[in-house]
Write an enzyme that holds these catalytic residues in place. Structure first.
Site, PDB file in Angstrom:
ATOM      1  N   HIS A  91      10.000  12.865 -59.083  1.00  0.00           N
ATOM      2  CA  HIS A  91       9.026  13.183 -60.129  1.00  0.00           C
ATOM      3  C   HIS A  91       9.203  14.597 -60.683  1.00  0.00           C
ATOM      4  O   HIS A  91       8.994  15.594 -59.978  1.00  0.00           O
ATOM      5  CB  HIS A  91       7.623  13.009 -59.537  1.00  0.00           C
ATOM      6  CG  HIS A  91       6.508  13.231 -60.503  1.00  0.00           C
ATOM      7  ND1 HIS A  91       6.047  14.485 -60.856  1.00  0.00           N
ATOM      8  CD2 HIS A  91       5.754  12.351 -61.205  1.00  0.00           C
ATOM      9  CE1 HIS A  91       5.052  14.359 -61.704  1.00  0.00           C
ATOM     10  NE2 HIS A  91       4.849  13.072 -61.935  1.00  0.00           N
ATOM     11  N   ASP A  92       9.637  14.695 -61.939  1.00  0.00           N
ATOM     12  CA  ASP A  92       9.620  15.936 -62.726  1.00  0.00           C
ATOM     13  C   ASP A  92      10.336  17.121 -62.071  1.00  0.00           C
ATOM     14  O   ASP A  92       9.880  18.269 -62.180  1.00  0.00           O
ATOM     15  CB  ASP A  92       8.173  16.345 -63.038  1.00  0.00           C
ATOM     16  CG  ASP A  92       7.490  15.390 -63.998  1.00  0.00           C
ATOM     17  OD1 ASP A  92       8.081  14.343 -64.312  1.00  0.00           O
ATOM     18  OD2 ASP A  92       6.360  15.673 -64.422  1.00  0.00           O
TER      19      ASP A  92
ATOM     20  N   LYS B 117       8.495  11.052 -69.572  1.00  0.00           N
ATOM     21  CA  LYS B 117       7.126  11.052 -69.063  1.00  0.00           C
ATOM     22  C   LYS B 117       6.241  11.914 -69.956  1.00  0.00           C
ATOM     23  O   LYS B 117       6.561  13.061 -70.241  1.00  0.00           O
ATOM     24  CB  LYS B 117       7.146  11.573 -67.629  1.00  0.00           C
ATOM     25  CG  LYS B 117       5.810  11.577 -66.928  1.00  0.00           C
ATOM     26  CD  LYS B 117       6.028  11.795 -65.443  1.00  0.00           C
ATOM     27  CE  LYS B 117       4.730  12.169 -64.764  1.00  0.00           C
ATOM     28  NZ  LYS B 117       4.309  13.550 -65.112  1.00  0.00           N
TER      29      LYS B 117
END
Length: 311
Positions: free
Chosen positions: A36-37, A123
């Site tokens: 995630h990110d 995202k």
């Protein structure tokens, strides 16, 4: 508005996990790994070379390598730079315009560069399920578990876990493969998840639960460091120059060199073919194909120091 610099804090471990309300177990047939990110813009807010970012990157690398070895889909989420106010939405009020500082800032850090076979999501808000096709992709693949690592624990990682839970996805929040603004924020995310929407766990626990890689070549005695050394020798570069996920064909790994590696590794007891290596030309994928044994942390650190001295 710029992100604040993050003061180093100790990465939570197994002794720091809150009591989970449920006893779900990661299953390689059901799971997807979400990284995630892990973009430069966010990672560079941490103090380089200090906790928690050192453990964060190392543990994600281990999770990513093991999941890839088992054929578990690996998904990267990344926020775009230069968003319009309409694209940014209400995040604009809380966090400003988002990623800025040039195109490099939105890239995944070099230590985790996605491979060709990985899934990459754009995202737009906290949850990786909103305005993306993550849920549809998981359902198409028959997956209903999501192993979550990355940053920030109490924002996007926690919101993704909560959102997934509400769509009947079992989330696993990997405590020592997360990063946050502070230890208090990190612990807040773990406490909320354990009580309401996920299982909190560690990278080692996830890897153990998923089980070993089924490969007849694990008895060959090849280690990941030996594989890297063989590749570096043929390409005539130092070991430290090789990226785990760079395309080795673009590095100059031609058919003659590939055949040489196949012969060398077969002599070491590995069952490997030219086509397998040519179709998946990264070190990470070759570790999986060969079932290369990973050195324990202390041995790995010692080996890296030795390699740096040789270079």
């Amino acid at each position: 508005m710029a992100l604040p610099a993050i003061t180093p804090y100790p990465m939570p471990g197994v002794a720091d996990l809150p009591k989970n309300k449920v006893a779900w177990t990661p299953d390689p047939k059901r799971a997807v790994l979400l990284i995630h990110d892990m973009q430069r813009y966010f990672v560079e807010a941490f103090t380089a070379g200090a906790s928690p970012v050192t453990e964060l990157v190392s543990n994600i690398q281990q999770l990513r390598r093991h999941c890839a070895s088992l054929g578990i889909p690996v998904v990267f989420s990344a926020q775009p730079g230069g968003q319009t106010p309409e694209q940014r939405g209400l995040l604009l009020d809380f966090w400003g315009g988002g990623i800025n500082g040039g195109p490099l800032q939105k890239q995944i850090i070099d230590a985790l560069t996605p491979s060709d076979g990985d899934i990459q999501l754009t995202k737009w808000t906290y949850s990786a399920f909103r305005r993306t096709n993550l849920l549809e992709t998981m359902r198409e693949k028959g997956k209903d578990q999501l192993i979550i690592c990355g940053i920030y624990a109490h924002i996007g990682c926690l919101q993704t876990a909560s959102d997934g839970f509400m769509s009947n996805i079992q989330p696993f929040l990997v405590a020592d493969a997360l990063g946050d603004f502070s230890l208090a924020h990190h612990q807040l995310a773990l406490s909320y998840a354990a009580q309401l929407c996920a299982v909190t766990t560690t990278a080692h626990q996830v890897i153990s639960a998923l089980g070993p890689v089924a490969s007849t070549s694990t008895s060959s005695g090849l280690s990941s460091h030996q594989v890297r050394a063989d590749v570096a020798e043929l390409l005539q570069v130092s070991l430290m120059e090789l990226g785990e996920n760079e395309n080795l064909l673009e590095r100059g790994m031609d058919s003659i060199r590939l055949m040489s590696l196949v012969e060398r590794w077969r002599n070491a007891g590995a069952e490997v073919t030219f086509v397998e290596l040519a179709e998946r030309p990264t070190l990470t994928e070759w570790y999986a194909i060969l079932g290369a044994q990973m050195l324990p942390p202390l041995a790995a650190s010692t080996a890296q120091v030795a390699l740096q001295r040789q270079a």
